[in-house]
Design a protein around this motif. Structure first.
Motif, PDB file in Angstrom:
ATOM      1  N   PRO A   1       1.872  -1.040  -3.619  1.00 41.17           N
ATOM      2  CA  PRO A   1       1.479  -1.575  -2.696  1.00 41.17           C
ATOM      3  C   PRO A   1       0.428  -1.010  -1.769  1.00 41.17           C
ATOM      4  O   PRO A   1      -0.382  -1.506  -0.884  1.00 41.17           O
ATOM      5  N   LYS A   2       0.181   0.361  -2.144  1.00 40.71           N
ATOM      6  CA  LYS A   2      -0.737   1.138  -1.426  1.00 40.71           C
ATOM      7  C   LYS A   2      -2.207   1.128  -1.977  1.00 40.71           C
ATOM      8  O   LYS A   2      -2.959   1.621  -1.511  1.00 40.71           O
ATOM      9  N   VAL A   3      -2.285   0.394  -3.143  1.00 41.68           N
ATOM     10  CA  VAL A   3      -3.517   0.217  -3.641  1.00 41.68           C
ATOM     11  C   VAL A   3      -4.296  -0.938  -3.216  1.00 41.68           C
ATOM     12  O   VAL A   3      -3.630  -2.076  -3.230  1.00 41.68           O
ATOM     13  N   PRO A   4      -5.406  -0.850  -2.693  1.00 41.95           N
ATOM     14  CA  PRO A   4      -6.160  -2.119  -1.889  1.00 41.95           C
ATOM     15  C   PRO A   4      -6.351  -3.152  -3.007  1.00 41.95           C
ATOM     16  O   PRO A   4      -6.778  -2.650  -4.182  1.00 41.95           O
ATOM     17  N   GLY A   5      -5.890  -4.406  -2.757  1.00 41.47           N
ATOM     18  CA  GLY A   5      -5.918  -5.427  -3.705  1.00 41.47           C
ATOM     19  C   GLY A   5      -4.794  -5.693  -4.571  1.00 41.47           C
ATOM     20  O   GLY A   5      -4.870  -6.723  -5.455  1.00 41.47           O
ATOM     21  N   VAL A   6      -3.637  -5.021  -4.223  1.00 41.68           N
ATOM     22  CA  VAL A   6      -2.496  -5.465  -4.843  1.00 41.68           C
ATOM     23  C   VAL A   6      -1.581  -6.110  -3.992  1.00 41.68           C
ATOM     24  O   VAL A   6      -1.479  -5.816  -2.631  1.00 41.68           O
ATOM     25  N   GLY A   7      -1.185  -7.310  -4.358  1.00 42.93           N
ATOM     26  CA  GLY A   7      -0.310  -8.125  -3.453  1.00 42.93           C
ATOM     27  C   GLY A   7       1.003  -8.035  -3.529  1.00 42.93           C
ATOM     28  O   GLY A   7       1.561  -6.746  -3.428  1.00 42.93           O
ATOM     29  N   LYS A   8       1.835  -8.886  -3.402  1.00 45.03           N
ATOM     30  CA  LYS A   8       3.218  -8.984  -3.252  1.00 45.03           C
ATOM     31  C   LYS A   8       4.063  -8.690  -4.786  1.00 45.03           C
ATOM     32  O   LYS A   8       3.496  -9.196  -5.810  1.00 45.03           O
ATOM     33  N   PHE A   9       5.248  -8.210  -4.579  1.00 43.54           N
ATOM     34  CA  PHE A   9       5.804  -8.273  -5.975  1.00 43.54           C
ATOM     35  C   PHE A   9       6.508  -9.546  -5.965  1.00 43.54           C
ATOM     36  O   PHE A   9       7.352  -9.718  -4.910  1.00 43.54           O
ATOM     37  N   LEU A  10       6.488 -10.533  -6.908  1.00 41.34           N
ATOM     38  CA  LEU A  10       7.406 -11.644  -6.814  1.00 41.34           C
ATOM     39  C   LEU A  10       8.492 -11.334  -8.053  1.00 41.34           C
ATOM     40  O   LEU A  10       8.708 -10.644  -8.670  1.00 41.34           O
ATOM     41  N   GLY A  11       9.658 -12.279  -7.698  1.00 45.55           N
ATOM     42  CA  GLY A  11      10.794 -12.100  -8.360  1.00 45.55           C
ATOM     43  C   GLY A  11      11.776 -10.997  -7.729  1.00 45.55           C
ATOM     44  O   GLY A  11      11.943 -10.550  -6.925  1.00 45.55           O
ATOM     45  N   GLY A  12      12.416 -10.470  -9.104  1.00 48.12           N
ATOM     46  CA  GLY A  12      13.503  -9.408  -8.564  1.00 48.12           C
ATOM     47  C   GLY A  12      12.918  -8.146  -9.273  1.00 48.12           C
ATOM     48  O   GLY A  12      11.892  -7.741  -9.795  1.00 48.12           O
ATOM     49  N   LYS A  13      13.839  -7.072  -9.272  1.00 45.08           N
ATOM     50  CA  LYS A  13      13.715  -5.754  -9.540  1.00 45.08           C
ATOM     51  C   LYS A  13      14.987  -5.315 -10.226  1.00 45.08           C
ATOM     52  O   LYS A  13      15.285  -4.057 -10.112  1.00 45.08           O
ATOM     53  N   ALA A  14      15.312  -6.021 -11.139  1.00 43.53           N
ATOM     54  CA  ALA A  14      16.662  -5.792 -11.947  1.00 43.53           C
ATOM     55  C   ALA A  14      16.145  -5.592 -13.547  1.00 43.53           C
ATOM     56  O   ALA A  14      16.880  -5.737 -14.182  1.00 43.53           O
TER      57      ALA A  14
ATOM     58  N   GLU B   1      -3.640   5.344 -11.135  1.00 46.65           N
ATOM     59  CA  GLU B   1      -5.079   5.581 -10.971  1.00 46.65           C
ATOM     60  C   GLU B   1      -6.116   5.022 -11.307  1.00 46.65           C
ATOM     61  O   GLU B   1      -7.061   4.389 -10.844  1.00 46.65           O
ATOM     62  N   GLU B   2      -5.575   4.539 -12.695  1.00 44.57           N
ATOM     63  CA  GLU B   2      -6.565   3.385 -13.152  1.00 44.57           C
ATOM     64  C   GLU B   2      -6.391   2.234 -12.767  1.00 44.57           C
ATOM     65  O   GLU B   2      -7.627   1.426 -12.525  1.00 44.57           O
ATOM     66  N   LEU B   3      -5.317   1.555 -12.157  1.00 43.12           N
ATOM     67  CA  LEU B   3      -5.329   0.291 -11.349  1.00 43.12           C
ATOM     68  C   LEU B   3      -6.139   0.581 -10.325  1.00 43.12           C
ATOM     69  O   LEU B   3      -6.848  -0.586  -9.826  1.00 43.12           O
ATOM     70  N   LYS B   4      -6.140   1.572  -9.337  1.00 47.36           N
ATOM     71  CA  LYS B   4      -7.176   1.719  -8.248  1.00 47.36           C
ATOM     72  C   LYS B   4      -8.407   1.576  -8.514  1.00 47.36           C
ATOM     73  O   LYS B   4      -9.224   0.864  -8.016  1.00 47.36           O
TER      74      LYS B   4
END
Length: 439
Positions: free
Chosen positions: A326-339, A406-409
């Motif tokens: 979420p700290k990367v500009p342009g990344v939105g919400k996580f959808l769904g779960g974290k399981a 790094e590459e995503l940013k």
């Protein structure tokens, strides 16, 4: 050789549903493993097989795995490969039962009679369709977005699909929608539920599954796909619950948390009556000797400890991605779960501080640029129900996560910059056209 003539006409000879089939698109269909790519697209275990290996990656009694530790060898009987394997696999089935007999959900005990083992979970998916659905007549119910092989296997078997989408937000199952569909259509014989879901990562509520099982009139089978269950909180698996419900099937695999995708071993826990049907219709020797021997070793305590250690490492990196992405500009919400060992996350057409919104164009551009110019492969999922602008990112090792972040940013910055230039160019063009009209 002179040309031959034949009345053979493939389009008229093959089954129409097979000719129209769109095969399941595997991760490797898009980008291959060239030895340098970081593969965060297929939900594989980035930490490797759940086996106690030496530093050289081999199994040997004499190999030290650390101070005071030794690595137990796995007895793969190469000299016995001229013989067919055991068609019933009782030792393997008992090892799987030992793993899932937690008594967290029932005091009853799983036995080998509750099991079908096959070539990954995919064999069980197909076997259930052949066992319960009459081609061209019966149907299955799925809850998109979900695993694509349910629909592929249904089409292969000429079985129609009723779809009841998962609820947003959170991707829980629509219990009223499912029960209404089952009440309205007695031709539905199987309900395929995925927990944790793929691509959602959401763990289904036990009480929701129970409500479907308790349907007062429906005569059918609930299939619960738990491929990613070992990444969920402890005692999440409902495998032992098949001792309570005669119409419940719980599928699992050694491909994910166990890191053994290459041996292709899946299991279906179910009532002995259903297990007997599945075991009767399978190929006689569907589990090879090497697969069985490696699977039984992986299910022994020494090797299970490696699987659990690797799972803990993956959960740690999953939590890191949840904090850092979420700290990367342009990344939105996580959808769904974290399981699970992956995350479903939005890509925005601009940083959120500039009013960015989820965008399939942005997500696809990020996906392609990461793979083609950075060697980091994730999965585009924007076209699935409720997944607008989403990428599915498999959790990698610590070093892989470093590089991915790094590459995503860098890629998102470039995509936004390019989109901004394109938007500016389009605006200038519109101004020129307007001036021409005034002139």
């Amino acid at each position: 050789m002179s040309p031959t003539t034949s009345p053979f006409d493939l389009p008229k000879c093959a089954r129409p549903n097979i000719l129209a089939l769109e095969p399941y698109r595997c991760a490797r269909d898009d980008y291959k493993d060239d030895g340098t790519n970081i593969l965060l697209d297929a939900n594989e275990n980035a930490y490797g097989p759940g086996l106690a290996l030496g530093n050289d990656g081999k199994l040997s009694d004499a190999t030290a795995n650390g101070p005071g530790e030794s690595v137990a060898a796995i007895d793969v009987d190469l000299l016995g490969l001229n013989r067919y394997p055991d068609p019933h696999q009782p030792e393997l089935k008992q090892a799987l039962c030992n793993l899932r007999n937690t008594h967290a959900h029932t005091p009853k005990t799983l036995t080998p009679e509750h099991l079908f083992v096959g070539v990954g979970s995919d064999e069980a998916i197909d076997a259930l369709l052949r066992a319960f659905c009459v081609p061209g007549k019966d149907r299955i119910l799925t809850c998109p977005p979900t695993y694509g092989m349910y629909s592929v296997s249904a089409q292969v078997n000429d079985v129609a699909i009723t779809k009841v989408p998962l609820l947003s937000p959170g991707f829980g199952i629509d219990v009223p929608g499912i029960t209404s569909a089952l009440s309205a259509d007695s031709s539905i014989k199987l309900v395929y539920l995925c927990s944790p879901g793929n691509p959602t990562g959401s763990l289904l509520k036990k009480e929701d599954v129970q409500k479907v099982l308790e349907h007062p009139t429906w005569n059918g089978v609930v299939v619960l796909d738990e491929a990613y269950i070992d990444f969920a909180p402890q005692n999440s698996s409902l495998a032992e619950w098949v001792t309570e419900w005669p119409n419940l099937v719980v599928m699992q695999t050694l491909s994910k948390a166990f890191g053994l995708a290459g041996i292709r071993l899946g299991a279906a826990f179910t009532d002995p009556a259903i297990a007997k049907i599945l075991n009767s219709l399978k190929a006689p020797y569907n589990i090879s000797n090497p697969t069985s021997q490696l699977a039984r070793a992986a299910l022994s305590e020494k090797h299970l400890s490696v699987m659990r250690k690797n799972t803990d490492l993956i959960v740690k990196q999953r939590n890191r991605l949840l904090q850092e992405m979420p700290k990367v500009p342009g990344v939105g919400k996580f959808l769904g779960g974290k399981a699970s060992n992956f995350l479903l996350v939005e890509m925005l057409d601009a940083p959120s501080t500039e009013g960015g919104k989820p965008s399939n164009e942005t997500a696809l551009a990020v996906y392609e640029s990461l793979a083609e110019s950075k060697g980091v492969v994730v999965r585009f999922r924007g076209k699935e129900h409720g997944c607008l602008g989403c990428l599915r990112v498999t959790v990698g090792t610590e070093k892989e996560v470093d590089r991915f972040l790094e590459e995503l940013k860098n890629v998102l910055e470039a995509v936004h910059r390019s989109a901004g230039k394109l938007g500016q160019k389009e605006e200038e063009e519109r101004e020129r056209e307007a001036n021409d009209v005034v002139a």
